[in-house]
Design a protein around this motif. Structure first.
Motif, PDB file in Angstrom:
ATOM      1  N   THR A 195      13.357   1.627  15.866  1.00 46.00           N
ATOM      2  CA  THR A 195      11.944   1.884  16.109  1.00 46.00           C
ATOM      3  C   THR A 195      11.554   1.444  17.524  1.00 46.00           C
ATOM      4  O   THR A 195      10.864   2.164  18.248  1.00 46.00           O
ATOM      5  N   ASP A 238      10.748   8.845  13.001  1.00 46.58           N
ATOM      6  CA  ASP A 238      11.453   7.605  12.651  1.00 46.58           C
ATOM      7  C   ASP A 238      11.793   7.595  11.159  1.00 46.58           C
ATOM      8  O   ASP A 238      10.962   8.001  10.336  1.00 46.58           O
ATOM      9  N   ASP A 239      12.977   7.125  10.843  1.00 45.80           N
ATOM     10  CA  ASP A 239      13.396   6.985   9.443  1.00 45.80           C
ATOM     11  C   ASP A 239      13.392   8.307   8.674  1.00 45.80           C
ATOM     12  O   ASP A 239      12.715   8.464   7.654  1.00 45.80           O
ATOM     13  N   ARG A 259      15.170  -8.378  13.300  1.00 45.29           N
ATOM     14  CA  ARG A 259      13.859  -8.601  12.719  1.00 45.29           C
ATOM     15  C   ARG A 259      13.816  -9.959  12.022  1.00 45.29           C
ATOM     16  O   ARG A 259      12.841 -10.704  12.150  1.00 45.29           O
TER      17      ARG A 259
HETATM   18 MG    MG Z   1      12.372   1.072  12.087  1.00 46.05          MG
END
Ligand code: MG
Ligand code: ADP
Length: 456
Positions: free
Chosen positions: A161, A217-218, A316
């Motif tokens: 992302t 995205d995704d 993350r």
């Molecule tokens: Mg992402």
């Protein structure tokens, strides 16, 4: 020496170093380092903080010495000076710059982009180098390279992302009239459904076909959603024919997206596919340092090292750990130290992430192998046998546990962190020169790993 001459010699030193290490490492650790003073015997370098200095000392000491010898024609003692005030921080543009760019001024509504995601604050490492380069190059010539579509895939938390939003932000910065749209697979589907419900399918189609750069995205979210896939298939073809750039992300290689139509999979594979691998230790350390810098978090180098060693798979998670540490230390008004760090990691990620081999296991093991009493190993004695065994313990502890240099030194007779670094370096160079010694140490590592798997 005249200033100019010194500068020339220092530039030479940097070129030497640059030729010996990867670009990433050079940019992270050497770009922006300046000379403070030079005299007959020594040179003083300005570094942005203590982490930086400790990292240079532990990883690049030999390289720096070699480089100085080559360019200055003699060895110099290297000292470091850490800049403390904002004013002198100007001397190190890279750090200053990244701090400013990371301050989140906000969100760009028409494109859905958050400008906190930039290439400037995306730390480059072996695992993401290729994807990053691809992301930059499609913004140079959107839609016109073979990189259409560009598909980036990785497991969660590795920067997909961040990367596609950075591409979008870069595009907007270059040319504000380019219509960029960032959207997740899920949002795309919801938009589509609501357009049907409200009898506005033609608005939907018109809106999406008007885009110059689509960042989706995704895409794995489309798996099993036939109508959405159908809709997207036509949009894809339309944009592609008009040479509009498409960038997609997925959580796995498109071949493995079971439940996605073959014709979509084949289109996804028709441009460039780039994966992102988990970051190596050096990249993780750089990311933590960068993050700490941006959030104004003060962390000891040993803590940075500990976190980077404990969390390897997901950036993350690493970042959220920093947030949690900061919150705890602010709320409870306590310093962030190793034990706080350890308990937060344990609490959030489980016992298993915190080192599996203990210092004591290593001490016991080496004590047995070398037939030297533990007391002697942790004491002050300096006879050759004891010193060698102790160096091996330091080396093994550093390699197999998350203990900081300071901690290791403390366990072994109250030695300081530079002694530990020095000992580890000695063992490493002896391993290179002496094959028998190398085999011996390697066999220790194998044995100790067995212990930890058995849970001894
Ligand atoms: Mg992402
Ligand atoms: P993904 O989309 O692959 O799940 P994200 O792009 O959301 O991952 O990244 C997770 C977090 O890690 C974000 O806060 C992101 O800014 C950060 N991050 C990922 N890669 C890097 C990197 N190379 N340098 C700095 N931060 C990164």
């Amino acid at each position: 020496m005249a200033d100019k001459e010194v500068q020339n010699l220092w530039n030479k030193t940097l070129s030497y170093i640059r030729s010996k290490i990867e670009d990433t490492a050079f940019q992270t650790w050497f770009d922006g380092i300046k000379i403070n003073t030079v005299d007959e015997e020594s040179i003083t370098l300005i570094v942005p903080n203590r982490f930086h200095y400790e990292w240079l000392e532990s990883k690049y000491r030999n390289l720096i010495n070699d480089a100085i010898k080559v360019s200055f024609g003699k060895s110099l003692i290297v000292n470091y000076s850490v800049i403390l005030t904002e004013k002198t921080a100007d001397n190190i543009p890279k750090f200053k710059e990244s701090v400013q760019k990371a301050i989140p001024p906000g969100y760009h509504r028409p494109s859905n982009l958050n400008d906190r995601y930039t290439f400037e604050n995306f730390i480059e490492g072996k695992g993401n180098q290729f994807a990053r380069a691809a992301g930059i190059s499609v913004t140079d010539k959107p839609g016109q390279t073979f990189f259409n579509p560009l598909l980036i895939y990785s497991s969660p938390g590795l920067g997909k992302t961040h990367l596609i939003q950075a591409a979008g932000n870069r595009m907007i910065r270059k040319n504000r009239s380019v219509k960029v749209l960032y959207i997740t697979g899920e949002k795309f589907m919801l938009d589509f459904i609501s357009s049907i419900q409200n009898n506005k399918s033609s608005d939907f189609t018109k809106f999406y076909r008007n885009i110059d750069m689509l960042l989706l995205d995704d895409v794995q979210f489309f798996v099993g959603k036939e109508q959405t896939q159908e809709q997207f298939f036509h949009l894809f073809n339309d944009l592609y024919q008009k040479e509009k750039q498409i960038i997609l992300t997925t959580d796995r290689h498109p071949r493995k997206l079971v439940g996605l139509q073959e014709r979509l999979i084949s289109r996804f594979q028709s441009g460039l596919i780039a994966d992102i691998q988990a970051p190596d230790l050096e990249t993780r350390i750089a990311i933590i340092m960068n993050e700490a810098k941006h959030t104004g978090l003060e962390l000891d180098y040993s803590i940075v090292e500990f976190i980077a060693n404990s969390i390897s798979g997901d950036i993350r998670v690493m970042k959220s750990l920093l947030v949690r540490l900061q919150a705890l230390s602010t709320l409870k008004n306590i310093d962030i130290d190793l034990s706080l760090c350890r308990s937060v990691i344990r609490e959030n990620l489980g016992e298993s992430t915190v080192q599996s081999i203990t210092f004591l296991q290593i001490l016991n093991y080496v004590s047995k192998k070398h037939e030297i009493k533990k007391r002697q190993l942790t004491g002050k004695g300096r006879s050759h046998n004891i010193a060698t065994a102790r160096q091996i313990i330091m080396f093994l502890t550093r390699k197999l546990t998350n203990l900081s240099l300071k901690h290791i030194g403390k366990e072994l007779g109250g030695r300081d962190h530079s002694t530990v670094i020095h000992s580890c370096n000695l063992v490493e160079s002896k391993m290179k020169e002496d094959p028998a010694f190398n085999r011996q140490v390697e066999s220790y590592v194998v044995d100790l790993n067995k212990f930890s798997n058995l849970g001894e």
